[in-house]
Design a protein around this motif. Structure first.
Motif, PDB file in Angstrom:
ATOM      1  N   GLN A   1       0.818  -1.205   0.000  1.00  0.00           N
ATOM      2  CA  GLN A   1       0.000   0.000   0.000  1.00  0.00           C
ATOM      3  C   GLN A   1       0.858   1.264   0.000  1.00  0.00           C
ATOM      4  N   ARG A   2       2.064   1.150   0.554  1.00  0.00           N
ATOM      5  CA  ARG A   2       2.952   2.320   0.673  1.00  0.00           C
ATOM      6  C   ARG A   2       4.369   1.923   0.286  1.00  0.00           C
ATOM      7  N   PRO A   3       4.622   1.694  -1.004  1.00  0.00           N
ATOM      8  CA  PRO A   3       5.925   1.193  -1.451  1.00  0.00           C
ATOM      9  C   PRO A   3       7.075   2.162  -1.218  1.00  0.00           C
ATOM     10  N   SER A   4       6.789   3.437  -1.018  1.00  0.00           N
ATOM     11  CA  SER A   4       7.857   4.409  -0.781  1.00  0.00           C
ATOM     12  C   SER A   4       8.021   4.751   0.695  1.00  0.00           C
ATOM     13  N   HIS A   5       7.386   3.960   1.562  1.00  0.00           N
ATOM     14  CA  HIS A   5       7.478   4.193   3.006  1.00  0.00           C
ATOM     15  C   HIS A   5       8.790   3.573   3.494  1.00  0.00           C
ATOM     16  N   ASN A   6       9.815   4.411   3.674  1.00  0.00           N
ATOM     17  CA  ASN A   6      11.170   3.919   3.909  1.00  0.00           C
ATOM     18  C   ASN A   6      11.505   3.663   5.374  1.00  0.00           C
ATOM     19  N   GLY A   7      10.493   3.513   6.194  1.00  0.00           N
ATOM     20  CA  GLY A   7      10.711   3.196   7.592  1.00  0.00           C
ATOM     21  C   GLY A   7       9.487   2.524   8.168  1.00  0.00           C
ATOM     22  N   VAL A   8       9.359   2.560   9.484  1.00  0.00           N
ATOM     23  CA  VAL A   8       8.175   2.018  10.149  1.00  0.00           C
ATOM     24  C   VAL A   8       7.603   3.094  11.062  1.00  0.00           C
ATOM     25  N   ASP A   9       6.292   3.009  11.314  1.00  0.00           N
ATOM     26  CA  ASP A   9       5.627   3.943  12.212  1.00  0.00           C
ATOM     27  C   ASP A   9       5.348   3.245  13.537  1.00  0.00           C
ATOM     28  N   ILE A  10       5.758   3.887  14.627  1.00  0.00           N
ATOM     29  CA  ILE A  10       5.610   3.319  15.958  1.00  0.00           C
ATOM     30  C   ILE A  10       4.638   4.194  16.744  1.00  0.00           C
ATOM     31  N   ALA A  11       3.500   3.627  17.095  1.00  0.00           N
ATOM     32  CA  ALA A  11       2.463   4.385  17.792  1.00  0.00           C
ATOM     33  C   ALA A  11       2.904   4.745  19.206  1.00  0.00           C
ATOM     34  N   ALA A  12       2.618   5.993  19.602  1.00  0.00           N
ATOM     35  CA  ALA A  12       2.951   6.451  20.957  1.00  0.00           C
ATOM     36  C   ALA A  12       2.236   7.758  21.223  1.00  0.00           C
ATOM     37  N   PRO A  13       1.883   8.039  22.475  1.00  0.00           N
ATOM     38  CA  PRO A  13       1.238   9.312  22.810  1.00  0.00           C
ATOM     39  C   PRO A  13       2.179  10.493  22.557  1.00  0.00           C
ATOM     40  N   LYS A  14       1.580  11.636  22.280  1.00  0.00           N
ATOM     41  CA  LYS A  14       2.367  12.849  22.102  1.00  0.00           C
ATOM     42  C   LYS A  14       3.157  13.126  23.385  1.00  0.00           C
ATOM     43  N   GLY A  15       4.426  13.478  23.206  1.00  0.00           N
ATOM     44  CA  GLY A  15       5.278  13.765  24.348  1.00  0.00           C
ATOM     45  C   GLY A  15       6.115  12.596  24.818  1.00  0.00           C
ATOM     46  N   THR A  16       5.892  11.380  24.265  1.00  0.00           N
ATOM     47  CA  THR A  16       6.716  10.228  24.628  1.00  0.00           C
ATOM     48  C   THR A  16       8.177  10.519  24.291  1.00  0.00           C
ATOM     49  N   LEU A  17       9.079  10.197  25.214  1.00  0.00           N
ATOM     50  CA  LEU A  17      10.500  10.457  24.994  1.00  0.00           C
ATOM     51  C   LEU A  17      11.051   9.562  23.900  1.00  0.00           C
TER      52      LEU A  17
END
Length: 394
Positions: free
Chosen positions: A259-275
């Motif tokens: 679905q996203r062939p140019s997505h050159n990484g991974v997305d990691i879910a986390a709340p805003k402000g997570t270190l």
């Protein structure tokens, strides 16, 4: 919020980083039986200067308590001779006997690679009667042995004995304050006091592979409450390999999906402000706001799908030409260009700036010192092989 709408993480200006002429790479195959009886094949690439990508066909089950037999059969290698690997096994065994954590074994082997190439060096000025059986002759003043130790470390006979020289190295290493949290080159330099203090770092990856091959995957372990725990480098804990997960969230959108062939990484879910933490020690290459498709520097507000750009982002150069990228930070990063950072050091906070539909960290790994899409590799197996698996990633 849909994973499919998360940011591309592709900065609008990507140029490869050139660190000098590509040096010759040594590729070796180590075939071994793992501690659980299964077979594994390790492919090592030792590099000096620019890095070639390293890969692992299959790895043995992680066994931090696997006892190394320095007298047994050594793995086959096209790059390291039987004696060199036996010397590495002796270094590990001494560390095990002294109850030094696996991080110390990696530091010791990387140091010995730099100092002697894992060969037990004599010296051209040492009388033949004192030289003992040796594997090479050097001319570095009065330094001898695997760690090229000088007379203050012991007699010639002692320094030419691998187990003795390894023990002396560890005795000094564990006296270095917070040695396990220091970068490999910093820890090694505080022991060796070398004229080339930055030279050790380039051997960290190779040393980790050797430790994994000879000690049942021990470079992938984390020291937790005085116990070695496998593959748990999260929340700032550092694996013996020197790597850690950047945040504790789970992987959502993956690397270059259909679905996203140019997505050159991974997305990691986390709340805003997570270190967000540096995945390994290194030098900051980039710390800035990435322009959106319209050329605007609008990173101080939440982004939206198809806006373009990485938002606030950071690129860090690590040993062996590995680069990590951290996108969509909520505000200006906490690090600056050319700053040296340690593994696990906080570099910023999770946000939703740039091409994004909600808070998350877009995380990329690049090899061969190439920040462009051509250098991107899947972060999931890359991090898993270093004992710092991304949470929720298979």
């Amino acid at each position: 919020m849909s994973d499919a709408n998360w940011g591309s993480g592709q900065p609008s200006r990507n140029r490869p980083i050139r660190l000098g002429a590509l040096s010759a790479a040594l590729t070796a195959t180590l075939a071994l039986l793992c501690c659980t009886g299964g077979a594994g094949a390790f492919f090592l690439t030792e590099l000096s200067g620019d890095a070639a990508e390293e890969r692992v066909e299959s790895q043995s089950a992680c066994g931090p308590d696997h006892k190394v037999d320095a007298t047994g059969r050594m793995p086959r290698s096209a790059g390291y001779g039987e004696r060199q690997l036996r010397n590495a096994a002796i270094i590990i065994k001494v560390g095990q006997d002294m109850k030094v954590p696996a991080r110390g074994w990696v530091i010791a082997i990387a140091t010995a690679i730099q100092e002697s190439g894992l060969k037990n060096y004599a010296n051209s000025t040492v009388p033949e009667s004192l030289a003992l059986p040796h594997e090479a002759v050097g001319r570095d003043h009065d330094s001898v042995g695997l760690f090229q130790q000088r007379p203050g470390w012991g007699s010639v006979k002692q320094r030419m004995t691998p187990s003795y020289s390894a023990r002396k190295f560890y005795e000094k290493l564990i006296q270095v304050p917070n040695w396990e949290k220091r970068s490999l080159t910093d820890a090694a330099q505080r022991v060796q006091i070398s004229a080339f203090p930055d030279a050790y770092a380039k051997h960290e990856e190779t040393a980790s592979r050797i430790v994994d091959a000879l000690a049942g995957g021990a470079a992938r372990t984390v020291r937790v409450a005085d116990q070695a725990v496998c593959n748990s480098a999260a929340r700032g804990q550092i694996a013996a390999s020197g790597w850690t997960a950047p945040i504790p969230g789970g992987v959502g959108s993956g690397f270059r999906t259909s679905q996203r062939p140019s997505h050159n990484g991974v997305d990691i879910a986390a709340p805003k402000g997570t270190l967000i933490r540096a995945a390994s020690g290194g030098r900051v290459l980039v710390s800035r706001c990435d322009p959106d498709r319209a050329g605007r520097l609008s990173c101080d507000v939440d982004g939206w799908p198809n806006k373009g750009g990485c938002g606030w982002f950071v690129d860090i150069l690590h040993a062996n030409g590995n680069i990590t990228r951290y996108c969509h930070l909520v505000e200006r990063p906490e690090v600056r260009v050319d700053q040296r950072v340690k593994a696990g050091q906080v570099i910023g906070k999770v946000g939703s700036s740039g091409n994004s539909s909600g808070p998350h960290l877009h995380f990329e790994v690049h090899v061969r010192s190439d920040r462009s899409s051509a250098g991107a590799v899947d972060p999931v197996p890359f991090m898993r092989e270093r004992g710092a698996p991304l949470k929720g990633a298979a």
